[in-house]
Design an enzyme around this catalytic site. Structure first.
Site, PDB file in Angstrom:
ATOM      1  CB  CYS A  12      -0.929   0.004   1.208  1.00 51.02           C
ATOM      2  SG  CYS A  12      -2.254  -1.233   1.104  1.00 51.02           S
TER       3      CYS A  12
ATOM      4  CB  CYS B 101      -4.219  -0.903  -1.251  1.00 51.95           C
ATOM      5  SG  CYS B 101      -2.601  -1.571  -0.807  1.00 51.95           S
TER       6      CYS B 101
END
Length: 305
Positions: free
Chosen positions: A121, A202
């Site tokens: 992420c 993400c």
């Protein structure tokens, strides 16, 4: 009488020989015509077509395997369980002996599954019209990954390939451009890889665009504008940060308030993403100034005291 009979036999032999010669000539002519027709068909067929793009990269297998082993053994040893031989076989089977204008996503699906890996992420960096700059930046800053910094993109970057229905099954002379047929091996591969890269993103994602392009920094027909932006998951991505970079000494055709950036923001807002935009993101501009330290655009980099 014997003389007449002998003459008759001679005439019969002559007629027979002439007939045989005519028959042989007809057979030879038929073979020549068949050969010419076959040659014409081969010229008109897929194998003899001359496409407009470069052909398959020489020693493609060695290039792909070398890059794969380097990636999973040296750069990211945590991915050492990847089977590079299977990855190469799945790539080869996606295009070899196939019409280079009839490639489908199903052809590449096994490859995508074999070579995929998680993207941490906050590390996904998308780009459009900033190829050289964005990859200089990811080489100097390991906190971000472009598609070309993943295993799939790393293996295929600046490499080309396409098949041929005739032996040896690979066209080393030329491959079709997207303008010649959209379902060519390169276009289908990069569309699928880009879709998968966007789906894996993400946290906060970044996109580096070129504000010196006269046509506008954001293009709806680009890979980012047509594929990646629509495959970002609003449930996984919390925000999109736009870095609008201008060439050192180049035109500033568009700023964060420009028309194409506003169009991009509208698309992102409609999909419920939080958005920020920064003109000439400082860490990237400093990298640009490494190559242009004395340019007036880089004077902020020097100590004026």
């Amino acid at each position: 009488m014997p003389f007449q009979q002998g003459s008759a036999r001679t005439r019969q032999r002559t007629v027979l020989l002439v007939g045989i010669v005519v028959l042989l000539a007809a057979l030879v002519l038929a073979v020549v015509l068949a050969s010419l027709l076959t040659h014409r068909e081969q010229e008109d067929g897929p194998r003899m077509l001359k496409w407009k793009d470069r052909g398959t990269t020489k020693n493609l297998q060695e290039v792909i395997l070398g890059r794969c082993y380097n990636y999973v053994m040296a750069r990211y040893p945590e991915l050492g369980d990847k089977d590079c031989l299977k990855i190469w076989d799945s790539l080869k089977h996606a295009f070899i002996y196939k019409n280079p204008c009839n490639i489908t996503s199903e052809d590449y699906q096994p490859l995508m599954e074999l070579a995929s890996h998680p993207i941490p992420c906050n590390k996904s960096l998308f780009w459009s019209k900033t190829n050289d700059l964005v990859h200089r930046y990811t080489k100097s800053n390991q906190n971000f990954l472009t598609l070309e910094d993943t295993l799939l993109g790393y293996m295929a970057d600046r490499v080309s390939w396409c098949g041929d229905p005739s032996a040896p099954g690979i066209n080393y002379e030329s491959c079709p451009k997207r303008s010649e047929c959209e379902s060519n091996p390169g276009s289908v591969f990069w569309k699928m890889a880009s879709k998968m890269f966007a789906e894996a993103a993400c946290g906060v994602v970044q996109v580096m665009l070129n504000g010196s392009v006269e046509a506008g920094a954001f293009g709806s027909s680009s890979i980012f504008g047509s594929i990646e932006i629509f495959n970002l998951n609003p449930d996984k991505v919390s925000a999109v940060h736009i870095w609008l970079m201008h060439d050192i000494g180049g035109p500033q055709s568009e700023s964060c308030s420009g028309y194409s950036i506003q169009r991009l923001k509208s698309i992102l807002e409609a999909r419920n993403f939080k958005i920020t935009c920064e003109d000439n993101y400082r860490p990237v501009q400093l990298l640009q100034c490494v190559h242009n330290p004395d340019h007036t655009d880089c004077r902020l980099c020097t100590n004026t005291m």
